[in-house]
Design a protein around this motif. Sequence first.
Motif, short mmCIF file in Angstrom:
data_model
loop_
_atom_site.label_atom_id
_atom_site.label_comp_id
_atom_site.label_asym_id
_atom_site.label_seq_id
_atom_site.Cartn_x
_atom_site.Cartn_y
_atom_site.Cartn_z
N LEU A 36 0.84 -1.19 0.00
CA LEU A 36 0.00 0.00 0.00
C LEU A 36 0.88 1.24 0.00
CD1 LEU A 36 -2.65 -0.97 2.73
CD2 LEU A 36 -2.69 -1.45 0.28
N ALA A 40 -4.04 1.75 5.15
CA ALA A 40 -5.43 1.55 4.73
C ALA A 40 -6.38 2.25 5.70
CB ALA A 40 -5.75 0.07 4.68
N ASP A 99 -9.90 0.34 0.39
CA ASP A 99 -8.51 0.36 -0.06
C ASP A 99 -7.78 -0.91 0.37
OD1 ASP A 99 -8.37 0.98 2.63
OD2 ASP A 99 -7.79 3.08 2.28
N LEU A 100 -8.50 -1.80 1.10
CA LEU A 100 -7.94 -3.10 1.44
C LEU A 100 -9.10 -4.05 1.76
CD1 LEU A 100 -5.48 -4.94 2.09
CD2 LEU A 100 -5.67 -4.16 4.47
N HIS A 122 -6.67 -3.69 -3.37
CA HIS A 122 -5.67 -4.48 -2.66
C HIS A 122 -6.36 -5.57 -1.84
CE1 HIS A 122 -2.43 -1.78 -3.78
NE2 HIS A 122 -3.17 -0.75 -3.38
#
Length: 293
Positions: A36, A40, A99-100, A122
Amino acid sequence: MQLPARLALCILTLLASSVASAALCVIDDAGRNVCLERPAQRIVSLAPHATELLFAAGAATRVIAVSDYSDYPLAARNLPSIGNVFAIDTERLLAIQPDLVVIWGTGNARQLAQQLRNKHIHVFESEPRDFETVASSIERLALLAGTEALGRPAAAQFRQRLAGLRERYRQPASTPPLTVLYQVWKQPLMTLNDEHLISAAIRLCGGKNPFGLLKETSPTITTEAVLAADPAMIVTGADNTDSLMQWRTLPVLQAVRKNHLVAIKADWLNRAGPRILDGTEALCKEIAQVRKP
């Protein structure tokens, strides 16, 4: 002198950038690199055990959605569910822009994981199969969430308690392991092999899984195979032993003859999260009772 100075500044900047980037890279349980650019802030958990790991890692405030049955800790019950890896609301998942995504890395979950990666999301595949991977999962998820200050002590506490259990229930080398059958399902009759974390718990307690060498992680077995193995104890994950009552018709089994049919809270053993130590301790106490003359 100006050129070398500028060059040195560029090199330092690149090195700093590289270090910062590396600090947010981990390897998940599928052996994939997960990197990343920044911690996150919007995390989705698609497995109950992953939810527990994220909370243990100190990332509770960053989890925006969970999977069905994510009921621990209690705060997880207040988060919206978007299904599970077998029946996921993909459109809704994409709409909340995580984002994750932490996913259970087994079965068709891997197809879903690849679909999400194709959408540039991700994915961390989580499937701890031993105690150390549970501890390192807490650390790795804390790193990705930017909550290492909370995750590292939690992982250390897990390892410390694990070491205590190993010491407390260590058996002399001359003591033969106790044969323990773990029943996953009654009909069809299913158990687990040694790749599963529950088998690690059985071994820690001084037991042996008679079906540990079978190829499948969750193999179907026959009653005849159980009779041949003649386990000293039969364990299931449940609130009571109702699902083990069918064995009462087979008093030839020593587990039945000596009334060693045991139920241990399913979430403690079946989820590869921090509470696996609660399940292991409960299992060790039961095995210790069986060993008593």
